[in-house]
Each structure stands twice: as C-alpha cells, then as structure tokens.
Design an enzyme around this catalytic site. Structure first.
Site, short mmCIF file in Angstrom:
data_model
loop_
_atom_site.label_atom_id
_atom_site.label_comp_id
_atom_site.label_asym_id
_atom_site.label_seq_id
_atom_site.Cartn_x
_atom_site.Cartn_y
_atom_site.Cartn_z
N GLY A 43 47.29 -47.14 -7.38
CA GLY A 43 46.80 -45.77 -7.36
C GLY A 43 46.77 -45.12 -5.99
O GLY A 43 46.49 -43.93 -5.88
N ARG A 101 30.47 -25.53 -5.92
CA ARG A 101 29.15 -25.33 -6.53
C ARG A 101 28.08 -26.22 -5.92
O ARG A 101 26.89 -26.02 -6.15
CB ARG A 101 29.24 -25.57 -8.04
CG ARG A 101 29.93 -24.44 -8.80
CD ARG A 101 30.17 -24.75 -10.24
NE ARG A 101 31.31 -25.65 -10.41
CZ ARG A 101 31.79 -26.03 -11.59
NH1 ARG A 101 31.22 -25.58 -12.70
NH2 ARG A 101 32.84 -26.83 -11.66
N ASP A 174 25.24 -13.30 -14.70
CA ASP A 174 23.98 -13.76 -14.09
C ASP A 174 23.68 -12.87 -12.89
O ASP A 174 24.48 -12.04 -12.47
CB ASP A 174 24.06 -15.23 -13.69
CG ASP A 174 25.26 -15.54 -12.80
OD1 ASP A 174 25.62 -14.70 -11.96
OD2 ASP A 174 25.86 -16.63 -12.98
N LYS A 197 19.43 -14.68 -17.30
CA LYS A 197 19.43 -15.94 -18.02
C LYS A 197 18.76 -17.00 -17.17
O LYS A 197 18.53 -16.83 -15.97
CB LYS A 197 20.86 -16.39 -18.35
CG LYS A 197 21.63 -16.82 -17.11
CD LYS A 197 23.01 -17.33 -17.40
CE LYS A 197 23.65 -17.83 -16.10
NZ LYS A 197 25.03 -18.22 -16.23
N ARG A 199 19.06 -21.37 -16.48
CA ARG A 199 19.95 -22.51 -16.67
C ARG A 199 19.09 -23.78 -16.58
O ARG A 199 18.80 -24.27 -15.48
CB ARG A 199 21.05 -22.53 -15.61
CG ARG A 199 22.14 -23.55 -15.88
CD ARG A 199 23.17 -23.56 -14.75
NE ARG A 199 23.93 -22.34 -14.64
CZ ARG A 199 25.00 -22.06 -15.37
NH1 ARG A 199 25.42 -22.93 -16.29
NH2 ARG A 199 25.64 -20.93 -15.21
N ASP A 223 33.35 -13.16 -13.84
CA ASP A 223 32.75 -14.28 -13.11
C ASP A 223 33.81 -14.86 -12.20
O ASP A 223 35.01 -14.56 -12.34
CB ASP A 223 32.23 -15.34 -14.08
CG ASP A 223 31.01 -16.08 -13.55
OD1 ASP A 223 30.75 -15.99 -12.33
OD2 ASP A 223 30.33 -16.75 -14.35
N ASP A 227 34.02 -22.52 -16.63
CA ASP A 227 34.11 -23.98 -16.69
C ASP A 227 34.07 -24.42 -18.15
O ASP A 227 35.10 -24.48 -18.81
CB ASP A 227 32.99 -24.61 -15.86
CG ASP A 227 33.14 -26.13 -15.72
OD1 ASP A 227 34.04 -26.71 -16.36
OD2 ASP A 227 32.38 -26.73 -14.96
N THR A 231 28.40 -20.22 -20.73
CA THR A 231 27.77 -18.99 -20.22
C THR A 231 28.49 -17.75 -20.73
O THR A 231 27.85 -16.81 -21.21
CB THR A 231 27.81 -19.00 -18.67
OG1 THR A 231 26.97 -20.05 -18.19
CG2 THR A 231 27.32 -17.68 -18.10
#
Length: 317
Positions: A43, A101, A174, A197, A199, A223, A227, A231
C-alpha cells in the site's frame, strides 16, 4: 485550446480528480505534466515525475477528498518529489481541503486537524496553496505560505440566474452560513432566510425554526458542502412544510458520503447543483438524476495564469 507558450509553467495531477486537472490544463492551454503514481503491494505510495521541472512554476491539482488520508499522503509525496527535482515554486491546488471541519477544539483533548494538515503541506515543501470555499475561512491563517481562497458563489449564482426562477429566497441551512447566503442573495436580488437548528452529534441535525419570509417562495438552499445530506434534506422538508413552492439546493463540495445519494433522491429537493471540486464516481451519478455538476476549471485556470504571470488574483475573489 490556445497553447500557452511559457514552458516554465507546468500542471500535474494526482489521482483524486484527474478529470478536473485535465480541464484546468486545457483552460490554461497546457498538456498535463507526465507523472506516475503507483502503490507497492503493501500500500505504500511511490511517485515519479517523468519530465524535467527544473526552474519551473509547478501546480499540483489534488483535492484531499475521500479517501482523505490516501490523497493527502499522495499530495505530500508529489510535493517532495518536485522539491527534490529543483522546481522553482510548488503550488498545490486543493479545490476541496479535507479535515477543514476540524478547525478548532470544541471540547477537551481534541486535535485541530486542519492545522496539522496545513503544517504537513508546508513541511513537504509547498510554496503556495489555491483552494475553494473553505469550511472555515480562518483556515487560511493556519498556513505561513500564501493561500488564494477562491469562491464558487458567482458560478452558482449565474446558473440559477439563467434558470429564470421567480420569487426566490436564498436559505442558509444554519447560522454559520448566513454570509454565504447573503452573497448569493445579493447577486440574485433575492431575500434570505435562515434555518435555526441544533446538532446533537456530528452528521445529525434537527430543525428548530425558520427565520425569514418563505411563504410561496422558490427556495435555494446553499452550503459549502453536502456530506450525508441529512441537514439539507431535513431543511428542505421543513421549508416545504412551512409554505415554500419548491426547493433547490446547491453546494460547492459534493462529499456525498453514506446515505447521501438515497436521501437526495427521496427528498423534496427538485435539483441539487454542485461543483466538480470533488469527483463523482459512476455509482453516485447513477443513484440520482437530481444532481447537476458545474466546473470550476475556468476559475482555477485563470488563477494559475495570474499567479505565474505575477498579476493580482484579487479580482477572482
């Protein structure tokens, strides 16, 4: 393709999104640089640059999308190979910056992985980074090299403008996306609304309230990424329940992991407009006919030429 005559500019592609790299090279007017990326049986990654880059401004196109660890390591090894081959400058083009993120500590004993990734890229030998629509704009400050942060807002807005939609409202899913929604709204001459909202855990959201006038409107949710699509689909359902006529969605980065494709296909969303910062495989394309993909190649190609020619890039922001 009009050939670009300066032989001191070269563009190479990693394996994350070779189609986008080819589009960018065509936009600039260059063939893709010749390189080989192989894996040993255990790998490990081996990269070989198959042409001279001595004294050249080199751009490596490699979004760090899934599998993020593989693509980050491949990028680092390519940068190291170019540095050891005496490239004049090594510019990494990372349309989608993975681990964005994880840009701060939200609780005790957590890493700031976006900063770690920035350190790795710099240590490998990169001199500059071009990226698009970072999840958190302050990530630019994690780098001690120049970062050109391009935005796809105009590309998305122009697409919806030509559709001729009426009574449009731009919706942020959001509170953190209000600036992005406001920018789109100004371009389209539309109002904005915000979904309030909470989370309770990652990739899980619950709609609490909708701020703004949406009654009888055509909603466009925007947005930076989609993902698992929880949402965006929950928000779209809430918008329809509260009186929207129809709902569109758009984002820059189509991460689309896990149940995302199924959720989008089964949702009330009429169309999902995304960019090609992340390659969509055939399985995802076949899973729904709601996705429209726009190319960012022209924007990145212009940035590359301006950087190489030592011109201002600010007009592209």
């Amino acid at each position: 393709m009009t050939p670009y005559k300066d032989k001191k500019l070269k563009i190479f592609a990693g394996n994350a999104n070779p189609e986008l790299a080819m589009e960018i090279a065509n936009q600039v007017g260059l063939p893709l640089g010749s390189s080989t990326v192989i894996r040993f049986s255990d790998g490990e990654i081996r990269t070989k640059i198959d042409e001279s880059v001595r004294g050249c401004d080199v751009f490596v196109v490699q979004p760090t999308s899934a599998p993020a660890n593989e693509h980050i390591m491949e990028l680092l090894i390519m940068v190291d190979a170019l540095k050891r081959a005496s490239a004049k400058s090594i510019n990494v083009v990372v349309p989608y910056f993975g681990y964005a993120r994880q840009d701060r500590k939200s609780r005790a004993r957590e890493p700031i992985t976006a900063k770690l990734t920035a350190n790795l890229i710099q240590t490998a030998g990169a001199n500059r980074m071009i990226t698009m629509d970072l999840h958190a704009g302050q990530i630019q400050g994690f780098f001690d090299i120049p970062v050109d942060h391009l935005l796809a807002e105009k590309l998305l807005a122009d697409y919806f403008a030509q559709k001729g939609l009426e009574d449009v409202v731009i919706v942020s899913p959001d509170m953190g996306g209000v600036t992005r929604a406001r920018g789109m709204a100004e371009r389209l001459g539309a109002g904005i609304a915000i979904i309030d909202k909470r989370r309770p855990e990652p990739n899980v959201s619950e709609v609490m309230n909708i701020i703004g006038n949406i009654e009888g409107k055509t909603a466009i949710m925007i947005d930076d990424m989609i993902d698992t699509a929880g949402t965006i689909t929950h928000g779209a359902a809430a918008l329809m329940e509260r009186g929207c006529r129809e709902v569109y969605a758009c984002c820059v980065h189509p991460v689309l992991s896990g149940p995302a494709i199924t959720r989008l296909e089964n949702s009330v969303i009429k169309e999902v407009v995304v960019c090609n910062t992340i390659a969509l495989d055939e399985e995802k394309r076949a899973g729904t006919n709601k996705i429209t993909q726009l190319s960012v190649a022209a924007l990145i190609g212009h940035a590359i030429m301006k950087i190489h020619e030592e011109e201002s890039v600010s007009s592209l922001f």
